[in-house]
Design a protein around this motif. Structure first.
Motif, PDB file in Angstrom:
ATOM      1  N   LEU A 110       0.854  -1.189   0.000  1.00 57.08           N
ATOM      2  CA  LEU A 110       0.000   0.000   0.000  1.00 57.08           C
ATOM      3  C   LEU A 110       0.885   1.233   0.000  1.00 57.08           C
ATOM      4  N   LEU A 111       0.609   2.158  -0.910  1.00 60.76           N
ATOM      5  CA  LEU A 111       1.293   3.447  -0.977  1.00 60.76           C
ATOM      6  C   LEU A 111       0.241   4.550  -0.924  1.00 60.76           C
ATOM      7  N   ASP A 112       0.257   5.320   0.150  1.00 56.18           N
ATOM      8  CA  ASP A 112      -0.631   6.481   0.301  1.00 56.18           C
ATOM      9  C   ASP A 112       0.281   7.704   0.239  1.00 56.18           C
ATOM     10  N   LEU A 113       0.404   8.280  -0.949  1.00 52.49           N
ATOM     11  CA  LEU A 113       1.472   9.221  -1.241  1.00 52.49           C
ATOM     12  C   LEU A 113       1.185  10.629  -0.726  1.00 52.49           C
ATOM     13  N   GLY A 114       2.179  11.492  -0.882  1.00 49.97           N
ATOM     14  CA  GLY A 114       2.011  12.899  -0.536  1.00 49.97           C
ATOM     15  C   GLY A 114       2.269  13.188   0.927  1.00 49.97           C
ATOM     16  N   VAL A 115       1.885  14.403   1.307  1.00 54.58           N
ATOM     17  CA  VAL A 115       2.121  14.869   2.678  1.00 54.58           C
ATOM     18  C   VAL A 115       1.035  14.305   3.587  1.00 54.58           C
ATOM     19  N   SER A 116       1.400  13.951   4.812  1.00 59.65           N
ATOM     20  CA  SER A 116       0.450  13.334   5.732  1.00 59.65           C
ATOM     21  C   SER A 116      -0.320  14.386   6.513  1.00 59.65           C
ATOM     22  N   GLN A 219       3.702  22.901  -3.344  1.00 52.22           N
ATOM     23  CA  GLN A 219       3.761  21.495  -3.758  1.00 52.22           C
ATOM     24  C   GLN A 219       5.112  21.178  -4.378  1.00 52.22           C
ATOM     25  N   ALA A 220       5.574  22.046  -5.269  1.00 55.49           N
ATOM     26  CA  ALA A 220       6.834  21.803  -5.964  1.00 55.49           C
ATOM     27  C   ALA A 220       8.006  21.775  -4.993  1.00 55.49           C
ATOM     28  N   LEU A 221       8.035  22.723  -4.057  1.00 57.07           N
ATOM     29  CA  LEU A 221       9.132  22.758  -3.088  1.00 57.07           C
ATOM     30  C   LEU A 221       9.123  21.509  -2.209  1.00 57.07           C
ATOM     31  N   ARG A 222       7.940  21.084  -1.786  1.00 58.75           N
ATOM     32  CA  ARG A 222       7.844  19.889  -0.942  1.00 58.75           C
ATOM     33  C   ARG A 222       8.370  18.656  -1.679  1.00 58.75           C
TER      34      ARG A 222
END
Length: 324
Positions: A110-116, A219-222
């Protein structure tokens, strides 16, 4: 210091995205006997807790680069401690983690991507453009460059590339040039300073119709600070190789760059390698994966109302049907 009430912990309050659908998709691969699942983006452990509860013979390997998330998830999953391995690692370290645990194959990833949610809600982490904080944005705050290092240290061309490629920001060059002029006077240190600059750099007409002017830049910087797309590019083939026949991969992506990478990886796995024009499938050349979703699935209105962070999710899944 007294222990916190478990129900008051951020982990307990966290609402996992598309939880029922994730359980439904992974269920057939985890039922009927002992199974191993890798939750490669453990976060606060919401999906993991539900999967462990649903499958009494499941062993879960939980990876996260954020030490605070691991601590909170560990407390949430304490009742399942004998069936969990929680590891401080970025998800592209999956092969090395499995090797250390002497595990050759798993039944699901399972991959739940992005910032939490934890990272977004922690004001001092600097992920949010709506609250002032130091420009950090590191998912693992103990290592690596910060967002301030990027905006103050990259050349105009390098910064424009990051904003264009990772934020799909059409004013990338203009923003990068504005940042360069601003940092000649003093370095940018806080999210509020960057947001004010973006209001100046992004044309007013675009601000009226294109959403918050800081959204794409943040988003890009993160993504740049955390190497997210490089890690995803590496983990997708590694995860698919680690999954046994009958096992399943489920990925939740939150922007188009991630989703396109997942789409390509699954489509390649589901492709026949028999040369076009042959009347029969050559042995060993058939598809190794079966797609379980038609396109990318999204959250419905009811879920988005309960959990606004589900609004941008795109879910794709596949089942391994043949060995390499």
């Amino acid at each position: 210091m007294p222990e916190s009430d478990p129900e008051s912990l951020p982990a307990a309050q966290h609402v996992p995205v598309l939880l029922d659908r994730v359980l439904e998709l992974l269920g057939p691969a985890l039922s009927g006997g002992p199974a191993v699942l890798v939750d490669a983006t453990l976060g606060l452990g919401g999906h993991a807790a539900a999967l462990l509860a649903a499958h009494p013979e499941l062993t879960l390997i939980g990876l996260d680069r954020d030490p605070e998330a691991l601590e909170l998830a560990g407390r949430r999953l304490a009742d399942y401690a004998d069936r969990t391995h929680l590891v401080h690692a970025v998800y592209d370290e999956l092969p090395a983690v499995l090797e250390r645990l002497n595990i050759d194959q798993v039944h699901g990833v399972l991959l739940d991507l992005g910032v939490s949610s934890l990272q977004l809600d922690a004001v001092d982490r600097g992920f949010s453009y709506s609250r002032d904080a130091a420009l950090d944005m590191r998912m693992d705050p103990s290592t690596g460059p910060t967002a301030a290092d990027v905006v103050n240290g990259y050349s105009v061309d390098e910064l424009a590339r990051v904003l264009r490629d990772y934020g799909e920001e059409r004013f990338a060059k203009r923003i990068a040039a504005t940042v360069a002029r601003r940092r000649e006077r003093a370095p940018l240190r806080t999210s509020e300073e960057l947001v004010q600059l973006l209001y100046e750099a992004v044309p007013a007409a675009s601000r009226r119709t294109g959403g918050h002017p800081a959204k794409r830049t943040f988003q890009a910087l993160r993504i740049e600070v955390n190497g997210e797309l490089d890690a995803l590019r590496d983990v997708l083939p590694a995860a698919m190789d680690a999954i046994a026949v009958g096992g399943r991969l489920v990925v939740l992506a939150y922007h188009s760059l991630e989703d396109r990478m997942v789409k390509r990886a699954l489509a390649e796995g589901a492709r026949s390698r028999t040369p076009p024009g042959l009347p029969v499938e050559l042995p060993g050349h058939g598809p190794r994966w079966r797609l379980l979703t038609r396109g990318a699935e999204q959250a419905d209105e009811a879920e988005i109302e309960r959990n606004p962070r589900a609004a941008s999710v795109r879910l794709r899944a596949g089942e391994r049907i043949a060995a390499a």
